[in-house]
Design a protein around this motif. Structure first.
Motif, PDB file in Angstrom:
ATOM      1  N   THR A  67     -31.063 -51.541 -27.630  1.00  0.00           N
ATOM      2  CA  THR A  67     -30.971 -50.561 -28.489  1.00  0.00           C
ATOM      3  C   THR A  67     -30.351 -49.730 -28.437  1.00  0.00           C
ATOM      4  O   THR A  67     -31.450 -48.525 -27.288  1.00  0.00           O
ATOM      5  N   GLU A  68     -29.663 -48.712 -28.410  1.00  0.00           N
ATOM      6  CA  GLU A  68     -29.614 -47.804 -28.625  1.00  0.00           C
ATOM      7  C   GLU A  68     -29.397 -46.745 -29.538  1.00  0.00           C
ATOM      8  O   GLU A  68     -28.801 -47.264 -30.842  1.00  0.00           O
ATOM      9  N   PRO A 122     -31.869 -44.679 -24.857  1.00  0.00           N
ATOM     10  CA  PRO A 122     -32.090 -45.716 -25.062  1.00  0.00           C
ATOM     11  C   PRO A 122     -33.459 -45.951 -26.217  1.00  0.00           C
ATOM     12  O   PRO A 122     -33.944 -45.192 -26.192  1.00  0.00           O
ATOM     13  N   GLY A 170     -27.523 -43.960 -31.501  1.00  0.00           N
ATOM     14  CA  GLY A 170     -26.716 -43.605 -31.576  1.00  0.00           C
ATOM     15  C   GLY A 170     -26.738 -41.792 -32.498  1.00  0.00           C
ATOM     16  O   GLY A 170     -26.929 -41.854 -33.483  1.00  0.00           O
ATOM     17  N   SER A 221     -26.756 -40.874 -27.128  1.00  0.00           N
ATOM     18  CA  SER A 221     -26.714 -41.498 -27.191  1.00  0.00           C
ATOM     19  C   SER A 221     -28.397 -41.622 -26.634  1.00  0.00           C
ATOM     20  O   SER A 221     -28.598 -41.238 -25.523  1.00  0.00           O
TER      21      SER A 221
END
Length: 132
Positions: A53-54, A69, A56, A67
């Protein structure tokens, strides 16, 4: 809102974050750890990829980020999220910010300077009991 120190302890005890709109977080790096962000469909969104999942950043923010992490972000759960995570273990909250829970059949009290921190400490106690 809970302290960053308590949020780190919860994360390190296994609390998983599933980002949702309205969640508060910090970028958990020294140069950015004093900037608070909120997930929102307009400014910061969780993007789920096979690799992870990032978070953003859309549009303009105070400093340039595309973005981050998920593992570089530190979730600061809200009071209601912490209470919900306690589930059936939760017994009560007193006016002096004492949260009472039942963990492994034992009633325990957790006191803090604010309700969110008391809930966080109680959740930490619950997570630690599940790990041990």
């Amino acid at each position: 809102m809970i302290s960053a120190e308590l949020a780190r302890a919860l994360r390190d005890s296994g609390l998983a974050w599933h980002p949702a709109a309205g969640d508060a977080f910090l970028i958990d790096r020294i140069e950015a750890d004093d900037e608070l962000f909120y997930l929102s469909d307009m400014t910061v969104e969780a993007h789920h990829f096979p690799t992870g999942t990032e978070l953003g950043f859309n549009g303009t923010t105070e400093w340039a980020l595309d973005s981050v992490p998920l593992e570089d972000a530190l979730w600061l759960p809200h009071e209601n999220q912490l209470r919900e995570l306690l589930g059936a273990a939760f017994v009560s909250l007193a006016a002096d910010f004492t949260v009472v829970v039942t963990i492994d059949g034992v009633t325990r009290s957790f006191v803090a300077d604010a309700a969110a921190n008391a809930y966080g400490r109680a959740l930490l106690g619950l997570l630690d009991s599940l790990a041990g």
